[in-house]
Design a protein around this motif. Structure first.
Motif, PDB file in Angstrom:
ATOM      1  N   GLU A 129      51.238  33.099  34.058  1.00 16.59           N
ATOM      2  CA  GLU A 129      52.080  32.955  35.243  1.00 16.59           C
ATOM      3  C   GLU A 129      52.829  34.244  35.546  1.00 16.59           C
ATOM      4  N   ALA A 130      52.379  35.331  34.899  1.00 22.07           N
ATOM      5  CA  ALA A 130      53.160  36.567  34.951  1.00 22.07           C
ATOM      6  C   ALA A 130      53.151  37.240  36.312  1.00 22.07           C
ATOM      7  N   LYS A 131      52.297  36.817  37.213  1.00 20.21           N
ATOM      8  CA  LYS A 131      52.215  37.499  38.502  1.00 20.21           C
ATOM      9  C   LYS A 131      53.389  37.143  39.414  1.00 20.21           C
ATOM     10  N   THR A 132      53.673  38.044  40.322  1.00 20.89           N
ATOM     11  CA  THR A 132      54.722  37.756  41.301  1.00 20.89           C
ATOM     12  C   THR A 132      54.170  36.790  42.343  1.00 20.89           C
ATOM     13  N   THR A 133      55.098  36.184  43.087  1.00 21.85           N
ATOM     14  CA  THR A 133      54.696  35.233  44.125  1.00 21.85           C
ATOM     15  C   THR A 133      53.723  35.882  45.104  1.00 21.85           C
ATOM     16  N   GLN A 134      54.089  37.085  45.570  1.00 17.60           N
ATOM     17  CA  GLN A 134      53.242  37.742  46.562  1.00 17.60           C
ATOM     18  C   GLN A 134      51.865  38.071  45.980  1.00 17.60           C
ATOM     19  N   ALA A 135      51.830  38.462  44.711  1.00 15.07           N
ATOM     20  CA  ALA A 135      50.539  38.784  44.088  1.00 15.07           C
ATOM     21  C   ALA A 135      49.648  37.539  44.046  1.00 15.07           C
ATOM     22  N   TRP A 136      50.246  36.381  43.760  1.00 17.10           N
ATOM     23  CA  TRP A 136      49.465  35.133  43.753  1.00 17.10           C
ATOM     24  C   TRP A 136      48.961  34.800  45.156  1.00 17.10           C
ATOM     25  N   LEU A 137      49.836  34.983  46.130  1.00 21.43           N
ATOM     26  CA  LEU A 137      49.416  34.662  47.508  1.00 21.43           C
ATOM     27  C   LEU A 137      48.289  35.594  47.951  1.00 21.43           C
ATOM     28  N   ASP A 138      48.416  36.864  47.599  1.00 19.24           N
ATOM     29  CA  ASP A 138      47.343  37.815  47.949  1.00 19.24           C
ATOM     30  C   ASP A 138      46.035  37.421  47.264  1.00 19.24           C
ATOM     31  N   GLU A 139      46.149  37.020  45.997  1.00 14.68           N
ATOM     32  CA  GLU A 139      44.941  36.657  45.247  1.00 14.68           C
ATOM     33  C   GLU A 139      44.269  35.420  45.862  1.00 14.68           C
ATOM     34  N   CYS A 140      45.107  34.470  46.256  1.00 17.06           N
ATOM     35  CA  CYS A 140      44.587  33.248  46.889  1.00 17.06           C
ATOM     36  C   CYS A 140      43.843  33.579  48.179  1.00 17.06           C
ATOM     37  N   GLU A 141      44.484  34.434  48.968  1.00 18.73           N
ATOM     38  CA  GLU A 141      43.900  34.853  50.251  1.00 18.73           C
ATOM     39  C   GLU A 141      42.532  35.500  50.005  1.00 18.73           C
ATOM     40  N   GLU A 142      42.473  36.376  49.035  1.00 18.10           N
ATOM     41  CA  GLU A 142      41.238  37.085  48.713  1.00 18.10           C
ATOM     42  C   GLU A 142      40.187  36.128  48.143  1.00 18.10           C
ATOM     43  N   PHE A 143      40.645  35.184  47.360  1.00 20.89           N
ATOM     44  CA  PHE A 143      39.753  34.173  46.787  1.00 20.89           C
ATOM     45  C   PHE A 143      39.055  33.395  47.910  1.00 20.89           C
ATOM     46  N   ILE A 144      39.854  32.990  48.887  1.00 13.30           N
ATOM     47  CA  ILE A 144      39.293  32.222  50.004  1.00 13.30           C
ATOM     48  C   ILE A 144      38.320  33.091  50.803  1.00 13.30           C
ATOM     49  N   GLU A 145      38.740  34.339  51.088  1.00  5.84           N
ATOM     50  CA  GLU A 145      37.862  35.275  51.820  1.00  5.84           C
ATOM     51  C   GLU A 145      36.524  35.438  51.098  1.00  5.84           C
ATOM     52  N   ARG A 185      27.121  25.994  42.721  1.00  9.68           N
ATOM     53  CA  ARG A 185      26.107  26.353  43.736  1.00  9.68           C
ATOM     54  C   ARG A 185      24.705  26.263  43.133  1.00  9.68           C
ATOM     55  N   ASP A 186      24.551  26.738  41.909  1.00 12.34           N
ATOM     56  CA  ASP A 186      23.232  26.686  41.266  1.00 12.34           C
ATOM     57  C   ASP A 186      22.744  25.247  41.102  1.00 12.34           C
ATOM     58  N   LEU A 187      23.670  24.339  40.817  1.00  7.02           N
ATOM     59  CA  LEU A 187      23.305  22.928  40.644  1.00  7.02           C
ATOM     60  C   LEU A 187      23.015  22.243  41.975  1.00  7.02           C
ATOM     61  N   GLY A 188      23.624  22.773  43.063  1.00  7.51           N
ATOM     62  CA  GLY A 188      23.553  22.103  44.359  1.00  7.51           C
ATOM     63  C   GLY A 188      24.613  21.031  44.507  1.00  7.51           C
ATOM     64  N   LEU A 189      25.747  21.224  43.840  1.00  7.84           N
ATOM     65  CA  LEU A 189      26.860  20.274  43.881  1.00  7.84           C
ATOM     66  C   LEU A 189      27.916  20.777  44.864  1.00  7.84           C
ATOM     67  N   ARG A 190      28.273  19.946  45.837  1.00  7.16           N
ATOM     68  CA  ARG A 190      29.307  20.359  46.794  1.00  7.16           C
ATOM     69  C   ARG A 190      30.638  20.444  46.063  1.00  7.16           C
ATOM     70  N   HIS A 191      31.452  21.437  46.397  1.00  2.00           N
ATOM     71  CA  HIS A 191      32.697  21.592  45.649  1.00  2.00           C
ATOM     72  C   HIS A 191      33.839  22.128  46.494  1.00  2.00           C
ATOM     73  N   VAL A 192      35.020  21.656  46.154  1.00  2.00           N
ATOM     74  CA  VAL A 192      36.258  22.206  46.706  1.00  2.00           C
ATOM     75  C   VAL A 192      36.897  22.960  45.552  1.00  2.00           C
ATOM     76  N   ALA A 193      36.931  24.277  45.647  1.00  3.87           N
ATOM     77  CA  ALA A 193      37.490  25.086  44.566  1.00  3.87           C
ATOM     78  C   ALA A 193      38.936  25.409  44.920  1.00  3.87           C
ATOM     79  N   ALA A 194      39.851  24.759  44.201  1.00  6.33           N
ATOM     80  CA  ALA A 194      41.284  24.969  44.458  1.00  6.33           C
ATOM     81  C   ALA A 194      41.812  25.894  43.365  1.00  6.33           C
ATOM     82  N   LEU A 195      42.177  27.098  43.754  1.00  6.72           N
ATOM     83  CA  LEU A 195      42.639  28.078  42.759  1.00  6.72           C
ATOM     84  C   LEU A 195      44.061  27.718  42.316  1.00  6.72           C
TER      85      LEU A 195
END
Ligand SMILES: [Zn+2]
Length: 489
Positions: free
Chosen positions: A184-200, A143-153
Motif C-alpha cells: 500500500e506504499a504508493k501515494t493516492t495519485q500514483a494509484w489513480l495513475d496506475e489504475c488509469e493506465e491499467f484500464i488503457e 483470454r487464453d481460456l476464452g473466459l469473459r472477465h471483469v478485471a478490477a485492479l
C-alpha cells in the motif's frame, strides 16, 4: 458465423424466467440472434449445428467476486476469522510473480468454465514487485481460456495498521505490520495513475476484458482514492467493485472512522450508484439495505467463503424484499476453496432458510439462479446472464440423461439443487465453443495442471517462510477479534 443449437430444453432466465420445452438458439457472431420455440427457428444456413435434444440450455453464470491468485493456495488456509486468515493469505502471495499469477488464473478459470461460469470478476491483488501487481498475466490466462472477465485492479492507500483496530501490539510485530503495508506504499495519485493506465492497457471487450478500478475496501482507502476511482469508472462507463463490511471488525472500524456505516460513507461521497458492486455486505444496517435499493447498487454474496471463515450471513432475504438485485460469487480459492458457481447457487438457496423465520422470504431456486446469472451481468453492465435476442452469446449446455435430471420434475429446481457441474457438456462464450464434451477446447487441461503444480513447487520455500512470519501476528489479531465481540480471548 452462425450457429444453431437445436432442440434444447431452454432455461432463458429472462425477467419472466421463461422455460421452453423444445427450444432453439441461433447465435450470429457473438450475439444471440434467435431464441424460442424450435418450430419458429429462422432458416439457415448455419456453419455449425449443435444437436441439443438431450440437453438443457441455460445462460452462462457470472461469478461476481473472486481473486485469481488464490487458486494456488486452495485447501491451505486455516478456517479462522478474516483478519487472521488474511494475514496468512497475504503472506502466501508475497513471492508470486507473473508466471505464478498466470498459472493460478488458468487453474481457477478452467474450473469455472467446466462448471458453467462464463464470466468472472477478478478482484486482483498480487505483488507490488510486478507491473499492475501481475494482473496482466491473469488477464492473459483468462483470454487464453476464452473466459469473459471483469478485471478490477485492487487499490488501497492506507497503511495496514490504520485499517484495523489492533490493540497494543508487541514491538516484535511491527516488522510484520510494516510488511503488510508494503503493497500500500504508493501515494493516492500514483494509484489513480496506475489504475488509469491499467484500464488503457487492458480494457477491451472484444478480447473479453472489462478493466476497472477495484478499491480494496472502504476503510482501506482515503476518500480521495475512492472518489478518484468512482470518477474514473463513471467517466468511462465501467463498473466499480469493492469489499464492503465483510466482518464485524470492519463494521466497528468503519463506525470509528466515519461515525456511521461504511456504505453511508460511500453515499456521502456520492459514489453509490448502479455501477457499484460490493462483495459481502454482511455487517450493514437496515438503512444500508435501503441505500442499495435506492441507487440500484449490487451486493455480491459469497456464501461458501462467508461460512468457511465465519464472516456471518449476508442479509440476502432483506435485500430481496427491498428489491435489491444480489449478485453471487465464489470468492477466492483461499476461502472457499472451489470455484464452482453451481455450489454457490445451491448454498445460497439453503443457508438462509432458518427455522422460525418467515418462510415466505426463503430463497427460491429461481432467485438463486437469477443471482448466479443475470444479476451479476447487470452489476457489471454486461449484456449477458440471460438467453435473449441481442444478448452476448454466453450459453451452457447440460446433459440431461443423468440422475440429476431424471425424472425431470422441475428443471430450475434441479439445476440449483442437483447440479454440481458434472453434467456440463458445452460452454459457449462470446459465440465461441470453449468447452466441448466437458473438456476445454482452447487450452490443454493437463498443461494447466502441470503449470499450477510447477508454480506451487517453486513457491514452496518462500511460502513456508512467509506463513511462519504471518503466524507471529495471530495472537494480536485473535485478541482484536474477541474484543470486537466483547469476549475474552
Ligand atoms: Zn474478496
Amino acid at each position: 458465423m452462425k450457429t444453431l443449437i437445436r432442440n434444447p430444453l431452454l432455461v432463458t432466465m429472462n425477467e419472466q424466467n421463461e422455460v421452453v420445452d423444445e427450444g432453439a438458439i441461433v447465435i450470429d457472431g457473438n450475439r444471440i440472434a434467435y431464441c424460442g420455440p424450435a418450430q419458429w427457428t429462422p432458416d439457415g444456413p448455419f456453419e455449425k449445428t449443435i444437436d441439443a435434444r438431450r440437453m438443457i440450455a441455460m445462460p452462462g453464470m457470472v461469478n461476481a467476486h473472486c481473486h485469481s491468485p488464490a487458486n494456488l493456495v486452495r485447501g491451505m488456509m486455516p478456517s479462522k476469522p478474516l483478519e487472521i486468515w488474511r494475514a496468512y493469505y497475504r503472506a502466501s502471495l508475497r513471492d508470486m510473480r507473473e508466471d505464478d499469477f498466470y498459472a493460478s488464473a488458468l487453474l481457477g478459470g478452467m474450473e469455472m468454465l467446466k462448471n458453467g461460469a462464463t464470466t468472472v470478476l477478478d478482484h486482483f491483488a498480487g505483488s507490488a514487485a510486478c507491473r499492475f501487481m501481475g494482473a496482466g498475466a491473469a488477464i492473459q490466462a483468462m483470454r487464453d481460456l476464452g473466459l469473459r472477465h471483469v478485471a478490477a485492479l485492487t487499490v488501497t492507500d492506507k497503511s495496514y495498521e490504520d485499517t484495523i483496530p489492533l490493540g497494543q501490539t508487541d514491538a516484535r510485530l511491527n516488522d510484520e505490520i510494516k510488511r503488510m503495508s508494503a503493497s500500500e506504499a504508493k501515494t493516492t495519485q500514483a494509484w489513480l495513475d496506475e489504475c488509469e493506465e491499467f484500464i488503457e492497457t487492458f480494457h477491451a471487450p472484444e478480447k473479453l476484458t472489462t478493466a476497472c478500478p477495484g478499491p480494496s475496501a472502504v476503510q482501506r482507502c482515503t476518500d480521495e482514492l475512492l472518489k478518484g476511482c468512482a470518477e474514473m469508472s463513471r467517466k468511462r462507463n465501467l463498473p466499480l467493485h469493492l469489499h464492503l463490511a465483510e466482518t464485524k471488525t470492519q463494521q466497528v472500524q468503519g463506525n470509528g472512522i466515519y461515525g456511521h456505516s461504511l456504505l453511508r460513507h460511500l453515499d456521502s461521497l456520492g459514489i453509490v450508484d448502479a455501477n457499484l458492486s460490493c462483495a459481502h455486505s454482511i455487517w450493514i444496517e437496515d438503512k444500508d439495505v435501503e441505500l442499495f435499493a435506492k441507487h440500484g447498487a449490487t451486493p455480491v454474496h459469497n456464501p461458501a467463503s462467508n461460512l468457511r471463515i465465519g464472516s456471518g450471513l449476508a442479509k440476502v432475504k432483506e435485500f430481496l424484499a427491498a428489491g435489491v438485485q444480489v449478485g453471487l460469487g465464489t470468492d477466492g480459492a483461499a476461502s472457499n476453496d472451489g470455484q464452482n458457481m453451481f455450489d454457490a447457487a445451491r448454498l445460497v438457496s439453503l443457508i438462509h432458510n432458518h427455522a422460525g423465520s418467515d418462510f415466505n422470504q426463503w430463497i427460491t431456486p429461481t432467485q438463486a439462479l437469477a443471482m448466479a446469472t443475470r444479476n451479476g451481468a447487470r452489476a457489471f453492465g454486461l449484456d449477458a446472464g440471460v438467453i435473449a435476442v441481442g444478448k452476448l452469446a454466453d450459453v451452457v449446455l447440460l446433459r440431461r440423461d443423468t440422475p440429476a435430471y431424471r425424472p425431470l420434475n422441475d428443471v430450475v429446481n434441479q439445476i440449483v439443487f442437483c447440479e454440481n457441474g458434472s453434467n456440463v457438456d458445452t460452454v459457449i462464450v462470446n459465440g465461441a465453443v470453449v468447452v466441448e464434451g466437458g473438456r476445454l477446447t482452447q487450452v490443454d487441461e493437463l498443461e494447466v495442471l502441470r503449470l499450477a503444480d510447477e508454480a506451487r513447487a517453486r513457491l514452496e520455500p518462500s511460502m513456508q517462510r512467509e506463513l511462519a512470519a504471518a503466524r507471529t501476528m495471530e495472537p494480536a489479531l485473535a485478541e482484536m477479534y474477541f474484543r470486537m465481540f466483547d469476549k475474552g480471548a
